[in-house]
Scaffold this motif. Structure first.
Motif, PDB file in Angstrom:
ATOM      1  N   LEU A  36      -3.948 -15.288   9.755  1.00  0.00           N
ATOM      2  CA  LEU A  36      -3.726 -14.143  10.808  1.00  0.00           C
ATOM      3  C   LEU A  36      -4.621 -13.479  10.284  1.00  0.00           C
ATOM      4  O   LEU A  36      -4.520 -13.076   8.994  1.00  0.00           O
ATOM      5  CB  LEU A  36      -2.152 -14.479  10.463  1.00  0.00           C
ATOM      6  N   TRP A  37      -5.252 -12.685  11.774  1.00  0.00           N
ATOM      7  CA  TRP A  37      -6.075 -11.702  12.094  1.00  0.00           C
ATOM      8  C   TRP A  37      -5.381 -10.743  12.852  1.00  0.00           C
ATOM      9  O   TRP A  37      -5.169 -10.900  13.655  1.00  0.00           O
ATOM     10  CB  TRP A  37      -7.422 -11.938  11.984  1.00  0.00           C
ATOM     11  N   TYR A  38      -5.743  -9.348  12.294  1.00  0.00           N
ATOM     12  CA  TYR A  38      -4.981  -8.375  13.561  1.00  0.00           C
ATOM     13  C   TYR A  38      -6.699  -7.445  13.615  1.00  0.00           C
ATOM     14  O   TYR A  38      -7.001  -7.061  12.873  1.00  0.00           O
ATOM     15  CB  TYR A  38      -4.806  -7.707  13.278  1.00  0.00           C
ATOM     16  N   MET A  39      -7.144  -7.342  14.537  1.00  0.00           N
ATOM     17  CA  MET A  39      -8.162  -7.368  15.818  1.00  0.00           C
ATOM     18  C   MET A  39      -8.008  -6.024  16.184  1.00  0.00           C
ATOM     19  O   MET A  39      -7.414  -5.810  17.396  1.00  0.00           O
ATOM     20  CB  MET A  39      -9.427  -8.220  16.386  1.00  0.00           C
ATOM     21  N   ILE A  40      -8.263  -4.170  15.401  1.00  0.00           N
ATOM     22  CA  ILE A  40      -8.094  -3.293  16.661  1.00  0.00           C
ATOM     23  C   ILE A  40      -9.026  -2.123  16.155  1.00  0.00           C
ATOM     24  O   ILE A  40      -9.799  -2.508  15.421  1.00  0.00           O
ATOM     25  CB  ILE A  40      -6.586  -2.559  15.812  1.00  0.00           C
ATOM     26  N   GLY A  41      -8.901  -1.231  17.024  1.00  0.00           N
ATOM     27  CA  GLY A  41      -9.571  -0.216  16.802  1.00  0.00           C
ATOM     28  C   GLY A  41     -11.040   0.156  17.940  1.00  0.00           C
ATOM     29  O   GLY A  41     -10.601  -0.121  18.866  1.00  0.00           O
ATOM     30  N   ASN A  42     -11.087   1.232  17.912  1.00  0.00           N
ATOM     31  CA  ASN A  42     -12.014   2.142  19.237  1.00  0.00           C
ATOM     32  C   ASN A  42     -13.324   1.180  18.968  1.00  0.00           C
ATOM     33  O   ASN A  42     -13.456  -0.106  18.203  1.00  0.00           O
ATOM     34  CB  ASN A  42     -12.034   3.372  18.983  1.00  0.00           C
ATOM     35  N   PHE A  43     -14.271   1.493  19.915  1.00  0.00           N
ATOM     36  CA  PHE A  43     -15.444   0.101  20.731  1.00  0.00           C
ATOM     37  C   PHE A  43     -16.384   0.615  19.432  1.00  0.00           C
ATOM     38  O   PHE A  43     -16.708  -0.820  19.419  1.00  0.00           O
ATOM     39  CB  PHE A  43     -16.751   0.536  21.459  1.00  0.00           C
ATOM     40  N   ALA A  44     -16.915   1.046  18.300  1.00  0.00           N
ATOM     41  CA  ALA A  44     -17.366   1.011  17.031  1.00  0.00           C
ATOM     42  C   ALA A  44     -16.818   0.915  16.222  1.00  0.00           C
ATOM     43  O   ALA A  44     -17.804  -0.460  15.367  1.00  0.00           O
ATOM     44  CB  ALA A  44     -17.950   3.057  16.884  1.00  0.00           C
TER      45      ALA A  44
ATOM     46  N   GLY B 138     -31.918   8.538  20.060  1.00  0.00           N
ATOM     47  CA  GLY B 138     -33.001   8.816  19.335  1.00  0.00           C
ATOM     48  C   GLY B 138     -32.871   8.944  17.741  1.00  0.00           C
ATOM     49  O   GLY B 138     -33.431   8.525  16.899  1.00  0.00           O
ATOM     50  N   GLY B 139     -31.567   8.163  17.448  1.00  0.00           N
ATOM     51  CA  GLY B 139     -31.028   7.751  16.287  1.00  0.00           C
ATOM     52  C   GLY B 139     -31.791   6.346  16.187  1.00  0.00           C
ATOM     53  O   GLY B 139     -31.862   6.254  16.619  1.00  0.00           O
ATOM     54  N   PRO B 140     -30.661   6.106  14.748  1.00  0.00           N
ATOM     55  CA  PRO B 140     -31.185   4.681  14.146  1.00  0.00           C
ATOM     56  C   PRO B 140     -30.386   3.884  15.676  1.00  0.00           C
ATOM     57  O   PRO B 140     -29.168   4.302  16.133  1.00  0.00           O
ATOM     58  CB  PRO B 140     -30.449   5.088  12.833  1.00  0.00           C
ATOM     59  N   PRO B 141     -31.086   2.233  15.189  1.00  0.00           N
ATOM     60  CA  PRO B 141     -30.595   1.328  15.098  1.00  0.00           C
ATOM     61  C   PRO B 141     -28.663   1.425  14.908  1.00  0.00           C
ATOM     62  O   PRO B 141     -28.509   1.368  14.101  1.00  0.00           O
ATOM     63  CB  PRO B 141     -30.867  -0.012  15.022  1.00  0.00           C
ATOM     64  N   VAL B 142     -27.475   0.933  16.276  1.00  0.00           N
ATOM     65  CA  VAL B 142     -26.820   0.896  16.214  1.00  0.00           C
ATOM     66  C   VAL B 142     -25.742   0.463  14.707  1.00  0.00           C
ATOM     67  O   VAL B 142     -24.575   0.770  14.052  1.00  0.00           O
ATOM     68  CB  VAL B 142     -26.292   0.629  16.863  1.00  0.00           C
ATOM     69  N   ASP B 143     -26.431  -1.325  14.696  1.00  0.00           N
ATOM     70  CA  ASP B 143     -25.590  -1.443  13.339  1.00  0.00           C
ATOM     71  C   ASP B 143     -26.136  -0.733  11.995  1.00  0.00           C
ATOM     72  O   ASP B 143     -25.880  -0.793  10.844  1.00  0.00           O
ATOM     73  CB  ASP B 143     -26.880  -2.903  12.997  1.00  0.00           C
ATOM     74  N   VAL B 144     -27.524  -0.085  11.602  1.00  0.00           N
ATOM     75  CA  VAL B 144     -27.722   0.984  10.428  1.00  0.00           C
ATOM     76  C   VAL B 144     -26.300   2.453  11.062  1.00  0.00           C
ATOM     77  O   VAL B 144     -26.528   2.684   9.784  1.00  0.00           O
ATOM     78  CB  VAL B 144     -29.383   1.423  10.628  1.00  0.00           C
ATOM     79  N   ALA B 145     -26.545   2.878  12.279  1.00  0.00           N
ATOM     80  CA  ALA B 145     -25.888   3.848  11.938  1.00  0.00           C
ATOM     81  C   ALA B 145     -24.394   3.704  11.285  1.00  0.00           C
ATOM     82  O   ALA B 145     -23.689   3.942  11.095  1.00  0.00           O
ATOM     83  CB  ALA B 145     -25.648   4.325  13.899  1.00  0.00           C
ATOM     84  N   ASP B 146     -24.033   2.500  12.042  1.00  0.00           N
ATOM     85  CA  ASP B 146     -21.878   1.404  11.737  1.00  0.00           C
ATOM     86  C   ASP B 146     -22.714   2.006  10.089  1.00  0.00           C
ATOM     87  O   ASP B 146     -21.496   2.422   9.434  1.00  0.00           O
ATOM     88  CB  ASP B 146     -22.061   0.283  11.992  1.00  0.00           C
ATOM     89  N   ARG B 147     -23.777   0.917   9.510  1.00  0.00           N
ATOM     90  CA  ARG B 147     -23.202   1.572   8.187  1.00  0.00           C
ATOM     91  C   ARG B 147     -23.365   2.867   7.442  1.00  0.00           C
ATOM     92  O   ARG B 147     -22.837   3.023   6.594  1.00  0.00           O
ATOM     93  CB  ARG B 147     -23.959   0.591   7.889  1.00  0.00           C
ATOM     94  N   LEU B 148     -24.504   3.478   7.544  1.00  0.00           N
ATOM     95  CA  LEU B 148     -24.717   4.671   7.349  1.00  0.00           C
ATOM     96  C   LEU B 148     -23.005   5.355   7.354  1.00  0.00           C
ATOM     97  O   LEU B 148     -22.669   6.295   6.890  1.00  0.00           O
ATOM     98  CB  LEU B 148     -25.769   6.187   7.825  1.00  0.00           C
ATOM     99  N   ASN B 149     -22.533   5.583   8.650  1.00  0.00           N
ATOM    100  CA  ASN B 149     -20.904   6.174   9.051  1.00  0.00           C
ATOM    101  C   ASN B 149     -19.662   5.817   7.681  1.00  0.00           C
ATOM    102  O   ASN B 149     -19.118   6.385   7.272  1.00  0.00           O
ATOM    103  CB  ASN B 149     -20.727   5.441  10.371  1.00  0.00           C
ATOM    104  N   ALA B 150     -20.402   3.768   7.767  1.00  0.00           N
ATOM    105  CA  ALA B 150     -19.154   3.338   6.678  1.00  0.00           C
ATOM    106  C   ALA B 150     -19.679   3.942   4.904  1.00  0.00           C
ATOM    107  O   ALA B 150     -18.641   3.635   4.451  1.00  0.00           O
ATOM    108  CB  ALA B 150     -19.479   2.209   7.014  1.00  0.00           C
TER     109      ALA B 150
END
Length: 593
Positions: free
Chosen positions: A556-564, A395-407
């Motif tokens: 050159l780039w490094y893509m790393i991190g958990n799923f979120a 029931g939370g916000p759309p995940v793209d909104v949640a990501d921005r709120l978290n950041a």
């Protein structure tokens, strides 16, 4: 150096929250004033909308980098340098997200989201206004984010539809994936979730991308780890771009399905043998595809090979060469049944160590956990209830909104807020924590005593998210040893500095991963490896080092991190690459370390 900034408590502000406060009017008035000052380039006007101890975090929108500015002087300098060049326009409030929030009795803010444009981007922002002694509401925390590039929308929804190909799809896909008459613009090493996320983002921005995966199947990086491996996160936190997890929440096969469903171009059973910069500034990459070698020339090379790039950190102890049993790192451990009837010592006391020790116990194996130093422990039941809700929850916000709120909370600004959350979780987990202390398990409260988040960002470990292992330690099902440091290996086990010994047939090191830059060094050479910035840990502003942006070597780039993190930041990587390819990338405004 890690820092913690004071929270804007009502006492510190000398303010209170009026009854029947009109949050929509306050937010709208603030946005109108901000819009006027921003569009005219009035730095002083904007500064007057912020409290003195304020914070502004920007992701690419105004800086083409990841920056956190702490305090009015830093924000003033940033705006003086970047405001006019960014050309902010069309600033508008998202009224549906405006709310008065009071997470604690002494903390209150009006939070809202707004949209705006820069000279090249479509952006969004999140602001938290706090009350002041004068009665005015001013910004304490601002977040700005580049969401899309003008003129280069993602090819999704209505833009995804193309002319029908009348039965030519299979041939077209085979041709696309083979790259027979062209080279990709981007090559991604690694087909785990991080590699697939960024490949999907790039594909739907129209950037030709190839993923090279050494395993036979996508998802084998999960299938081939130890059998007890699992995600410890709520499902709502771990969705992938464009295609969220189904409620059944599979892992290994889900990644394979994701790559197929999104029609990503992937070469499995393939290895990158070398990657070298050429005289034109692009990369010559030698790929062995199932025994057939091919050299590809690409503009961008993305490492998506994990934090340790397949390397486990194994400390060196005297006598390891004389030990008659088996020594292995958790990366190379497969299943507990392989060691039936043997005595096993797991060195380490964080997430992997607990998962492996639980698996051994459940398979009837005599297992002892050796704890070298204290661990931060919290339960999934109570911890995620406090940390993830309501943003990443049913029931939370759309995940793209949640990501921005978290950041939108800069890491250093949030330290004291996280301490409060950590104390609440500790009270919720009191029974299990008391039980661990009673049996001698060494506990801490995380980096800067701020719990989970800062520990993860700074150390990428050092914690255990409890899904049952703690109770097994309390009950003695998993034995515990932590009263002395290891002095040496013997032929039959471990000897400790206090003279005690521990017999072992198998020693599993769950002691963390190697330096991510080692993968770069192996494939790209020492010169490129030396030029790479550190990867992971926090810089002086509280931003994560090296990941998702400038790594110190162009292309050159490094893509790393958990799923979120990978879901969110894969968009940032793709937007930077797309902007560079289209010639609209601006100048990075990077921190001076």
């Amino acid at each position: 150096m890690l820092k913690a900034y004071p929270l804007p408590t009502l006492d510190k502000l000398g303010a209170s929250v009026p009854l029947n406060v009109d949050v929509n009017k306050i937010a709208a008035d603030w946005v109108i004033a901000f819009s006027s000052f921003a569009e005219s380039g009035d730095v002083g006007g904007i500064e007057g909308l912020f409290v003195e101890e304020s914070h502004w975090r920007d992701m690419l929108a105004l800086t083409w980098d990841f920056r956190s500015f702490h305090g009015a002087p830093a924000i003033r300098t940033f705006l003086a340098d970047r405001l006019r060049a960014a050309e902010l326009t069309k600033i508008s409030l998202r009224t549906e997200l405006t709310a008065l929030q009071q997470p604690y009795p002494d903390l209150a803010w009006i939070a809202f989201m707004f949209d705006f444009e820069t000279n090249v981007g479509l952006c969004s922002g999140i602001v938290r206004l706090v009350p002041t002694r004068s009665g005015a509401w001013k910004a304490h925390c601002m977040f700005t984010n580049l969401d899309d590039l003008k003129g280069f929308p993602e090819r999704i929804g209505a833009l995804r539809n193309e002319a029908p190909n009348h039965g030519k799809w299979a041939t077209q896909r085979a041709h696309e994936t083979a790259f027979e008459n062209e080279d990709p613009v981007v090559l991604v090493i690694g087909g785990g979730h991080s590699g697939l996320d960024v490949a999907a983002r790039l594909k739907y921005l129209g950037v030709r991308t190839l993923v090279v995966e050494r395993n036979v199947r996508i998802g084998d990086n999960w299938r081939n780890r130890y059998e007890a491996l699992c995600l410890h996160d709520p499902v709502w936190y771990d969705h992938m771009p464009y295609l969220p997890f189904p409620p059944t929440w599979p892992i290994g096969n889900w990644l394979e399905h994701y790559a197929e469903a999104l029609e990503l171009d992937v070469w499995t059973s393939s290895n990158v043998r070398s990657a070298r910069k050429n005289s034109s500034g692009t990369w010559d990459i030698v790929v062995d595809r199932a025994g057939n070698e091919r050299t590809l020339t690409v503009h961008h090379l993305i490492f998506a090979t994990g934090l340790g790039a397949g390397e486990g950190h194994v400390p060196s102890y005297p006598g390891m060469d004389t030990f008659k049993g088996q020594i292995l790192h958790s990366l190379h451990h497969k299943r507990a049944a392989d060691h039936a009837g043997k005595k096993v010592v797991v060195i380490g006391a964080c997430t992997s160590a607990h998962d492996i020790a639980v698996d051994y116990y459940e398979h009837g194996v005599d297992v002892t956990m050796y704890q070298r130093s204290s661990t931060y422990v919290f339960s999934t039941k109570n911890g995620w209830n406090r940390i993830m809700r309501p943003a990443y929850w049913e029931g939370g916000p759309p995940v793209d909104v949640a990501d921005r709120l978290n950041a939108s909370f800069p890491h250093f600004m949030a330290v004291n807020l996280n301490k409060r959350v950590m104390n609440q979780i500790a009270e919720d987990d009191k029974e299990i924590l008391d039980g661990l202390r009673k049996c001698g398990f060494k506990l801490n409260w995380g980096t800067m005593e701020a719990g989970f988040a800062l520990t993860a960002w700074e150390r990428a470990g050092g914690y255990y998210i409890d899904v049952g292992g703690s109770q097994m330690i309390i009950d003695g099902k998993i034995k515990l040893k932590n009263d002395s440091q290891i002095a040496a290996f013997t032929e039959t086990g471990l000897k400790f500095e206090n003279g005690s010994e521990l017999p072992a047939d198998v020693v599993v090191f769950a002691t963390g991963l190697g330096d991510a830059r080692n993968a770069v060094r192996r494939l790209c050479g020492d010169a490129v490896g030396d030029a790479c910035k550190p990867i992971w840990g926090l810089n002086s502003e509280g931003e994560i080092n090296g990941a998702w942006r400038d790594l110190g070597v162009p292309g050159l780039w490094y893509m790393i991190g958990n799923f979120a993190l990978c879901r969110f930041h894969s968009k940032h990587v793709a937007l930077q690459i797309k902007a560079m390819e289209e010639g609209v990338f601006g100048e990075r405004y990077s921190a001076v370390e």
